[in-house]
Design an enzyme around this catalytic site. Structure first.
Site, PDB file in Angstrom:
ATOM      1  N   TYR A 305       0.864  -1.189   0.000  1.00 21.14           N
ATOM      2  CA  TYR A 305       0.000   0.000   0.000  1.00 21.14           C
ATOM      3  C   TYR A 305       0.898   1.236   0.000  1.00 21.14           C
ATOM      4  CZ  TYR A 305      -4.106   2.827   1.122  1.00 21.14           C
ATOM      5  OH  TYR A 305      -5.130   3.735   1.091  1.00 21.14           O
ATOM      6  N   TYR A 355      -4.859   5.364  -7.435  1.00 18.11           N
ATOM      7  CA  TYR A 355      -5.168   5.198  -6.013  1.00 18.11           C
ATOM      8  C   TYR A 355      -6.562   4.602  -5.881  1.00 18.11           C
ATOM      9  CZ  TYR A 355      -5.685   6.582  -1.072  1.00 18.11           C
ATOM     10  OH  TYR A 355      -5.881   6.597   0.287  1.00 18.11           O
TER      11      TYR A 355
END
Lengths: 401, 136
Positions: A305, A355
């Protein structure tokens, strides 16, 4: 049976279908439309039809509710739904809930999805507190605890991660250039991925260092790309996945963690945790590796992430790919690049693909296991996929079946 | 000049209101367990360490050390024109608590430097915000 009880889900479920929309800065469509397209693609990829899907798991920040998507897809029923979060911490937990639903007999084919107009709609980077007209000048209260943060201008996620990055520099001498190596690695992978928003935009260290500062010590390219789009995956039993058209990506292990010292709220209260440079990812890693019966040395490729470069650097340490404090030199060593010991974010990640709040990392992890990534790690059998920090986190290990 | 109204903390929360009540008197206070003395920041009503319900607002000296900071260069919120600097401070006598402060511009800062508190009026109703500035 022997061994600790929390390995009971090991390799028993799989991701059998993946789907994604185009990633853009302005989709011109609703989040529900995006979710529907990604879900249909994932269902078809799994060799299923909407009539086969009986579970839906979502992220707590998603505008699309489980029943919204069920309605849009024309599902006959939903017998299990779940939600994880907060925010980017969700995806690993969403897969975990799907596994739990399947192994407990509450569902047989579970969609996990994330859809957002993250660039053309509400932007995380704009800050949550009182930015718009008509918002109350008073902030916080009611258990939000924003009253300790927002009045000081601590109003956007990047501000928090900048405080983490500065602290890492203070404690370990980490440099801006070392963070830059993470941005460059993600960008280089994106340059090979036609679906990545930065496919045509190479990035050099000179460009990285010359880019404008956003909040010290983080520059433009330390920040991810707010994006419009959606990703979805289908989780089934491993047995059912093997009967499908795609090579199954076995879910070796899942984890959620709020430790140590669980914190309140969505983001900023994580600044109260004893260490800012060791995150929930450390506690998550210990549980994940135990459940998987594997360790960082077994990982062929990882999707970390990466809302910011510092997020990756801390996780490289917390998941044990290098010692605490050595994330900077490790990132600069080439270890995270193609051909390195742990190639990361092979689709370009949040920094350079888009994203999608951790869900594109799950999709790319499955591609690596299938051997279909645009930056394929040859012979990849084990892929780590992580979700966001700092308040809570989650992660999973995928394995070739 | 920035004519956008600034963000004012909610001061009436059950758990956190005492912090701002103290600040209005120009005192820095942290929530602590009335039984075992543990600092409970962010403020809350129950002490998980000793299992006690009941807290006190402990006045602390208002000195601390700079733990981390960021200078914001990209405008995010209309109420906060750039550049400005967010500081994260550990008070000397409230172990476990960290407090945030705002400094205008791009001050020269060093990790661990001494900081001291001051109380900034932020509305016409007596609300004050504890702020931190280098103690040099």
């Amino acid at each position: 049976m022997s061994g600790p009880p929390d390995v009971g889900h090991r390799d028993r479920c799989a991701i059998s279908g993946i789907g994604a929309t185009r990633f853009s800065s302005d989709s011109g469509r609703s989040a529900l439309s995006l979710a529907t397209e990604a879900a249909l693609a994932a269902i078809a990829d799994a060799g299923l039809s909407p009539a086969d899907v009986d579970g839906v798991v979502r992220c707590d920040l998603d505008a699309v509710m489980h029943n919204d998507l069920a309605h849009a897809l024309g599902l006959p029923d939903v017998t299990y739904w779940g939600v994880s979060g907060p925010g980017g911490a969700a995806p690993g937990g969403m897969i975990g809930q799907a596994v739990g639903a399947i192994l407990s007999g509450q569902a047989t084919a579970v969609l996990a999805f994330r859809a957002l107009n993250g660039r053309s709609g509400a932007r995380f980077g704009r800050g949550a507190a009182g930015a718009g007209p008509g918002r109350a000048r008073r902030v916080g209260g009611g258990g939000k605890y924003d009253e300790f943060f927002a009045p000081y201008g601590l109003v956007a996620p990047g501000h928090l991660f900048s405080l983490l990055a500065r602290r890492h520099m203070i404690e370990f001498g980490t440099t801006e250039e070392q963070l830059g190596h993470i941005a460059l690695a993600c960008r280089a992978r994106a340059n090979a991925n036609p679906a990545a928003q930065m496919v045509d935009r190479p990035l050099t260290m000179e460009q990285y260092l010359a880019a404008r500062m956003i909040s010290t010590p983080l520059r433009l390219f330390d920040y991810c790309l707010e994006t419009d789009g959606a990703c979805a995956v289908v989780v089934t039993s491993a047995e059912r996945a093997r009967a499908g058209p795609q090579p199954p990506a076995l879910i070796r292990a899942v984890v959620q963690s709020a430790g140590p010292e669980p914190q309140v709220g969505f983001l900023y209260p994580a600044l109260m945790r004893e260490s800012l440079t060791t995150q929930t990812s450390k506690a998550a890693a210990a549980t994940l590796w135990r459940r998987a019966g594997l360790g960082p040395g077994d990982v062929d490729v990882a999707q970390f992430y990466d809302c910011f470069t510092i997020t990756v650097l801390i996780q490289l340490e917390d998941y044990g790919f290098c010692a605490k404090g050595e994330g900077g030199p490790f990132a600069a060593s080439g270890a995270i690049d193609k051909g390195g010991s742990v190639p990361i974010n092979t689709s370009g990640g949040h920094l350079s693909e888009g994203y999608l709040h951790g869900m594109n990392h799950v999709v790319e992890g499955v591609r690596q296991i299938r051997g279909t990534s645009t930056a394929q790690v040859p012979g990849a059998e084990v892929c780590l996929v992580t979700s966001g920090i700092p308040v809570t986190t989650s992660a999973l290990v995928l394995r070739r079946g | 000049m920035n004519d956008v109204p600034r963000l004012v903390p909610e001061t009436g929360d059950h758990d956190t209101g005492g912090f701002f009540a103290a600040a209005a008197r120009e005192e820095l206070a942290v929530c602590a367990c009335a039984a075992c003395g543990a600092v409970l920041h962010l403020p809350r009503a129950y002490c998980a360490r000793c299992g006690h319900w009941g807290t006190v607002w402990r006045t602390v000296a208002g000195r601390g050390r700079l733990y981390s900071w960021t200078t914001v260069e990209h405008q995010v919120h209309r109420a906060f024109p750039v550049p400005y600097t967010i500081v994260l401070v550990e008070p000397d006598d409230a172990p476990g608590a960290r407090l945030v402060g705002y400094l205008p511009g791009r001050p020269e800062l060093v990790a661990g430097m001494p900081m001291r508190v001051w109380f900034e009026p932020v509305d016409d109703g007596g609300t004050r915000l504890p702020q931190w500035t280098p103690d040099v």
